[in-house]
Scaffold this motif. Sequence first.
Motif, mmCIF file in Angstrom:
data_model
loop_
_atom_site.group_PDB
_atom_site.id
_atom_site.type_symbol
_atom_site.label_atom_id
_atom_site.label_comp_id
_atom_site.label_asym_id
_atom_site.label_seq_id
_atom_site.Cartn_x
_atom_site.Cartn_y
_atom_site.Cartn_z
ATOM 1 N N ARG A 7 0.830 -1.200 0.000
ATOM 2 C CA ARG A 7 0.000 0.000 0.000
ATOM 3 C C ARG A 7 0.865 1.251 0.000
ATOM 4 N N LYS A 10 -2.653 7.538 -1.270
ATOM 5 C CA LYS A 10 -3.315 7.644 -2.567
ATOM 6 C C LYS A 10 -2.702 8.709 -3.462
ATOM 7 N N LEU A 13 -0.077 7.359 -5.720
ATOM 8 C CA LEU A 13 -0.493 6.559 -6.880
ATOM 9 C C LEU A 13 -0.330 7.367 -8.163
ATOM 10 N N ILE A 73 -8.867 8.173 -8.152
ATOM 11 C CA ILE A 73 -7.953 8.041 -7.012
ATOM 12 C C ILE A 73 -8.290 9.077 -5.942
ATOM 13 N N LYS A 76 -11.309 8.258 -3.701
ATOM 14 C CA LYS A 76 -11.265 7.083 -2.824
ATOM 15 C C LYS A 76 -11.320 7.541 -1.369
ATOM 16 N N LEU A 81 -3.877 3.018 -0.295
ATOM 17 C CA LEU A 81 -4.465 2.111 -1.286
ATOM 18 C C LEU A 81 -3.388 1.167 -1.813
#
Length: 144
Positions: A7, A10, A13, A73, A76, A81
Amino acid sequence: MEVFVPRCYKKNLLVIAGIVWIMAGTMVSKLGIEVFFNGDDYIFSSLIVGIIVFSIFFKFIFKKMVKKHRNRILNKEKEKLCVFSFFDVKSYIIMFFMMGLGITIRSIPSINPICWAPVYIGIGSALFLAGCLFIIEWIKWELN
């Protein structure tokens, strides 16, 4: 099993997606560039085809995908994540289909490489630029 899922935050990402897309774009472009610069035939027309392919893929596909994934994203609920969730399932399926199609086209001996080289350069360049857009979105998030 949940413990073993890698993870990240976010916002990171976006930078992961950017790096992946930049690497993919570089590899795809490299395949086309190697063919393009080994032959002197049809350079002008190949360049035009590459620019057209780039314009279509960037404007109508990859630029929209960057916005779609950025919004997905950002919306979320969880702050951390899975590192592979920069794509949704549909995008992974499209990616594998495109990779398979590209490999298949390159492996058909009756298709002259000069035919697919400008397409690879155009798609690869569009992927690269889309990766840069992901990095820009990450920088914007960092500045807020």
